[in-house]
Design a protein around this motif. Structure first.
Motif, PDB file in Angstrom:
ATOM      1  N   ASN A   1     -16.654  18.914 -21.583  1.00 40.43           N
ATOM      2  CA  ASN A   1     -15.816  19.919 -22.222  1.00 40.43           C
ATOM      3  C   ASN A   1     -14.402  19.841 -21.648  1.00 40.43           C
ATOM      4  N   VAL A   2     -13.409  20.033 -22.518  1.00 34.60           N
ATOM      5  CA  VAL A   2     -12.011  19.968 -22.068  1.00 34.60           C
ATOM      6  C   VAL A   2     -11.679  21.062 -21.054  1.00 34.60           C
ATOM      7  N   LYS A   3     -12.562  22.064 -20.941  1.00 36.24           N
ATOM      8  CA  LYS A   3     -12.321  23.113 -19.938  1.00 36.24           C
ATOM      9  C   LYS A   3     -12.632  22.584 -18.541  1.00 36.24           C
ATOM     10  N   GLU A   4     -13.421  21.511 -18.466  1.00 34.27           N
ATOM     11  CA  GLU A   4     -13.864  21.023 -17.163  1.00 34.27           C
ATOM     12  C   GLU A   4     -13.298  19.663 -16.773  1.00 34.27           C
TER      13      GLU A   4
ATOM     14  N   GLY B   1     -14.427  23.504 -27.217  1.00 33.82           N
ATOM     15  CA  GLY B   1     -13.861  22.489 -26.330  1.00 33.82           C
ATOM     16  C   GLY B   1     -14.809  21.358 -25.994  1.00 33.82           C
ATOM     17  N   THR B   2     -16.006  21.362 -26.565  1.00 33.76           N
ATOM     18  CA  THR B   2     -16.933  20.255 -26.331  1.00 33.76           C
ATOM     19  C   THR B   2     -16.395  19.001 -27.015  1.00 33.76           C
ATOM     20  N   VAL B   3     -16.410  17.886 -26.289  1.00 32.76           N
ATOM     21  CA  VAL B   3     -15.828  16.648 -26.832  1.00 32.76           C
ATOM     22  C   VAL B   3     -16.964  15.711 -27.250  1.00 32.76           C
ATOM     23  N   LEU B   4     -16.906  15.286 -28.513  1.00 31.39           N
ATOM     24  CA  LEU B   4     -17.991  14.495 -29.094  1.00 31.39           C
ATOM     25  C   LEU B   4     -17.462  13.160 -29.622  1.00 31.39           C
ATOM     26  N   PRO B   5     -18.264  12.109 -29.516  1.00 32.84           N
ATOM     27  CA  PRO B   5     -17.864  10.824 -30.113  1.00 32.84           C
ATOM     28  C   PRO B   5     -17.923  10.842 -31.639  1.00 32.84           C
ATOM     29  N   CYS B   6     -18.693  11.766 -32.231  1.00 34.96           N
ATOM     30  CA  CYS B   6     -18.709  11.915 -33.690  1.00 34.96           C
ATOM     31  C   CYS B   6     -19.163  13.336 -33.990  1.00 34.96           C
ATOM     32  N   HIS B   7     -18.989  13.788 -35.239  1.00 35.78           N
ATOM     33  CA  HIS B   7     -19.235  15.197 -35.541  1.00 35.78           C
ATOM     34  C   HIS B   7     -20.705  15.590 -35.394  1.00 35.78           C
ATOM     35  N   ALA B   8     -21.621  14.611 -35.517  1.00 31.90           N
ATOM     36  CA  ALA B   8     -23.050  14.958 -35.491  1.00 31.90           C
ATOM     37  C   ALA B   8     -23.712  14.614 -34.161  1.00 31.90           C
ATOM     38  N   ALA B   9     -22.916  14.238 -33.173  1.00 23.87           N
ATOM     39  CA  ALA B   9     -23.496  13.704 -31.931  1.00 23.87           C
ATOM     40  C   ALA B   9     -24.435  14.689 -31.228  1.00 23.87           C
ATOM     41  N   GLN B  10     -24.217  15.997 -31.446  1.00 24.42           N
ATOM     42  CA  GLN B  10     -25.095  16.956 -30.759  1.00 24.42           C
ATOM     43  C   GLN B  10     -26.528  16.935 -31.284  1.00 24.42           C
TER      44      GLN B  10
ATOM     45  N   SER C   1     -10.437  16.236 -18.012  1.00 22.25           N
ATOM     46  CA  SER C   1      -9.354  15.847 -18.926  1.00 22.25           C
ATOM     47  C   SER C   1      -9.909  15.009 -20.071  1.00 22.25           C
ATOM     48  N   LEU C   2      -9.196  15.058 -21.186  1.00 20.72           N
ATOM     49  CA  LEU C   2      -9.617  14.289 -22.353  1.00 20.72           C
ATOM     50  C   LEU C   2      -9.647  12.794 -22.021  1.00 20.72           C
ATOM     51  N   SER C   3      -8.687  12.357 -21.233  1.00 22.12           N
ATOM     52  CA  SER C   3      -8.621  10.938 -20.869  1.00 22.12           C
ATOM     53  C   SER C   3      -9.863  10.521 -20.070  1.00 22.12           C
ATOM     54  N   ASP C   4     -10.252  11.344 -19.098  1.00 19.15           N
ATOM     55  CA  ASP C   4     -11.452  11.012 -18.317  1.00 19.15           C
ATOM     56  C   ASP C   4     -12.686  11.000 -19.210  1.00 19.15           C
ATOM     57  N   ILE C   5     -12.757  11.986 -20.106  1.00 17.45           N
ATOM     58  CA  ILE C   5     -13.937  12.051 -20.988  1.00 17.45           C
ATOM     59  C   ILE C   5     -13.983  10.797 -21.861  1.00 17.45           C
ATOM     60  N   TRP C   6     -12.833  10.417 -22.398  1.00 19.86           N
ATOM     61  CA  TRP C   6     -12.789   9.232 -23.273  1.00 19.86           C
ATOM     62  C   TRP C   6     -13.179   7.963 -22.510  1.00 19.86           C
ATOM     63  N   HIS C   7     -12.589   7.781 -21.325  1.00 22.17           N
ATOM     64  CA  HIS C   7     -12.778   6.510 -20.621  1.00 22.17           C
ATOM     65  C   HIS C   7     -14.066   6.459 -19.804  1.00 22.17           C
ATOM     66  N   LEU C   8     -14.467   7.595 -19.222  1.00 27.22           N
ATOM     67  CA  LEU C   8     -15.488   7.532 -18.170  1.00 27.22           C
ATOM     68  C   LEU C   8     -16.792   8.256 -18.473  1.00 27.22           C
ATOM     69  N   SER C   9     -16.826   9.115 -19.489  1.00 26.67           N
ATOM     70  CA  SER C   9     -18.034   9.942 -19.633  1.00 26.67           C
ATOM     71  C   SER C   9     -19.230   9.114 -20.109  1.00 26.67           C
ATOM     72  N   ASP C  10     -20.408   9.546 -19.686  1.00 26.74           N
ATOM     73  CA  ASP C  10     -21.636   8.859 -20.100  1.00 26.74           C
ATOM     74  C   ASP C  10     -21.788   8.912 -21.624  1.00 26.74           C
ATOM     75  N   SER C  11     -21.401  10.043 -22.231  1.00 28.92           N
ATOM     76  CA  SER C  11     -21.618  10.169 -23.677  1.00 28.92           C
ATOM     77  C   SER C  11     -20.776   9.151 -24.446  1.00 28.92           C
ATOM     78  N   PHE C  12     -19.513   8.984 -24.065  1.00 31.06           N
ATOM     79  CA  PHE C  12     -18.667   8.027 -24.795  1.00 31.06           C
ATOM     80  C   PHE C  12     -19.041   6.578 -24.484  1.00 31.06           C
ATOM     81  N   ASN C  13     -19.546   6.335 -23.267  1.00 34.62           N
ATOM     82  CA  ASN C  13     -19.883   4.952 -22.905  1.00 34.62           C
ATOM     83  C   ASN C  13     -21.269   4.527 -23.381  1.00 34.62           C
ATOM     84  N   ALA C  14     -22.062   5.501 -23.850  1.00 34.12           N
ATOM     85  CA  ALA C  14     -23.473   5.222 -24.140  1.00 34.12           C
ATOM     86  C   ALA C  14     -23.664   4.063 -25.115  1.00 34.12           C
ATOM     87  N   PHE C  15     -22.833   3.997 -26.142  1.00 31.48           N
ATOM     88  CA  PHE C  15     -23.052   2.970 -27.178  1.00 31.48           C
ATOM     89  C   PHE C  15     -21.813   2.103 -27.396  1.00 31.48           C
TER      90      PHE C  15
END
Ligand code: SF4
Ligand code: FES
Length: 378
Positions: free
Chosen positions: A285-288, A267-276, A290-304
């Motif tokens: 993680n989708v367990k913690e 359930g870990t959500v990554l911007p690309c397959h090798a991001a880890q 929502s996918l929408s929040d992760i996409w729009h607001l997470s530090d990992s997706f906003n980093a670049f």
């Protein structure tokens, strides 16, 4: 909401609003019967006990569809290693997604493929490691893989799935690219993805055995260009070039956090397959959340996202909205810094060093692989 400071911005300081993802890669397991030396899964694999149950995947698919995702690529590892794969597929179909099954073709029987058809698979993508039994079996580390894959391809045709062939190319098979294209045509594929090995993650351990030569890279590009003309209207060719030998890097993922996302087996959500491989980055993680929040607001997706994060020479470069500074994971692997200009770029201060290392690896006199295997208990 996030702190305004953390929002992605352009070079003038204006906030950048992310677009919506069209596709999601769902890596439903890391278990796999093959042992490819260029495996793109993370170095640390998720074990079977850590995999999301099918019902949780159902929720993730519904959230993905609500977010704007149109198609899901159900992949692994080998997705056939999941006994509940048909349930997972049915959840994706129920969520209204177009379902592409990405498989090695090993371990899925004809009856099971029919079951997956009934559950909602729309399209099949089959990986091939070579164009002959000895080559395919040696590269995949799986004796008998060729025969199983050819049998699987026949069932795909019989059932009537549209087929994409996925061919990873490198020094040990690149010269057979014309035969690979011919094989894909013979199998009735509508599309072939020809991807040169990307040297981060496990493949980095096999650089000396896999790095193509400059001549091979030029040859492959020419073959692809000619074939695109010859096969127009019959088969589409997607091509990921050998960018260690190119002037500019690829626009990896169409730009970080811009058109797609990956969800790992746990359930870990990554911007690309090798991001880890970017060790300082924290992934949600989708367990913690929502996918929408992760996409729009997470530090990992906003980093670049945006251009404000870019270093020079990217900031002053006309290509910054074409290739987005290249691949962040490649910058991590080659420069030790995910924020750096992709060092394969001819404008990077590290370019000469990177090319010299690639040429030395391409000239190495070894064909031995370090195979990718999940240790016992996977
Ligand atoms: Fe791309 Fe940056 Fe190189 Fe320009 S300097 S081509 S933006 S990687
Ligand atoms: Fe991660 Fe290119 S593989 S950004």
């Amino acid at each position: 909401m996030k702190d305004q400071q953390d929002q992605p911005r352009d070079l003038d300081g204006n906030p950048v609003t992310p677009g919506l993802p069209m596709a999601m890669l769902a890596e439903v397991t890391h278990r796999c019967p093959l042992a490819c030396p260029y495996c793109s899964n993370p170095v640390e694999l998720v074990r079977a006990a850590g995999e999301l149950p099918a019902n949780d995947w159902g929720r993730v698919f519904r959230e993905a569809a609500a977010l704007g995702v149109l198609q899901v690529h159900i992949s692994g590892g080998e997705p056939g290693a999941r006994r509940d794969l048909a349930q997972i597929v049915a959840h994706a179909r129920d969520a209204g997604l177009y379902v592409n099954l990405i498989t090695s073709g090993i371990g899925i029987t004809k009856a099971r493929l029919q079951e997956l058809d009934a559950a909602g698979v729309d399209h099949v993508q089959l990986s091939l490691q070579g164009i002959r039994p000895d080559m395919a079996d040696r590269i995949s580390g799986h004796p008998g893989s060729w025969d199983k894959k050819m049998g699987f391809a026949d069932w795909v045709t019989e059932i009537g799935f549209p087929l994409t062939i996925n061919a990873v190319v490198h020094r040990q098979n690149m010269e057979r690219l014309p035969d690979m294209l011919e094989l894909a045509e013979r199998l009735g594929a509508r599309r072939i993805e020809v991807a040169t090995v990307q040297f981060h993650g496990w493949a980095d351990l096999n650089r000396k055995a896999l790095m193509p030569t400059r001549e091979q890279a030029v040859f492959a590009r020419q073959i692809v260009n000619d074939a695109r003309i010859r096969l127009r209207g019959r088969m589409v060719i997607d091509y990921v070039p050998a960018d260690h030998h190119a002037a500019y890097p690829k626009a990896c993922m169409g730009g970080w956090g811009s058109i797609g996302l990956n969800v790992g087996p746990d359930g870990t959500v990554l911007p690309c397959h090798a991001a880890q491989s970017i060790k300082w980055m924290r992934f949600e993680n989708v367990k913690e959340r929502s996918l929408s929040d992760i996409w729009h607001l997470s530090d990992s997706f906003n980093a670049f996202r945006g251009t404000a994060w870019m270093p020079e020479p990217c900031q002053s470069c006309a290509r910054k909205t074409v290739d987005f500074g290249g691949c962040r994971c490649q910058a991590m692997a080659l420069a030790g810094d995910a924020r750096a200009t992709d060092p394969v770029c001819s404008l990077s201060p590290l370019h000469a060093e990177v090319v010299a290392a690639a040429e030395a690896d391409a000239a190495a006199d070894t064909a031995e692989f370090i195979y990718r295997r999940m240790s016992k208990g996977g």
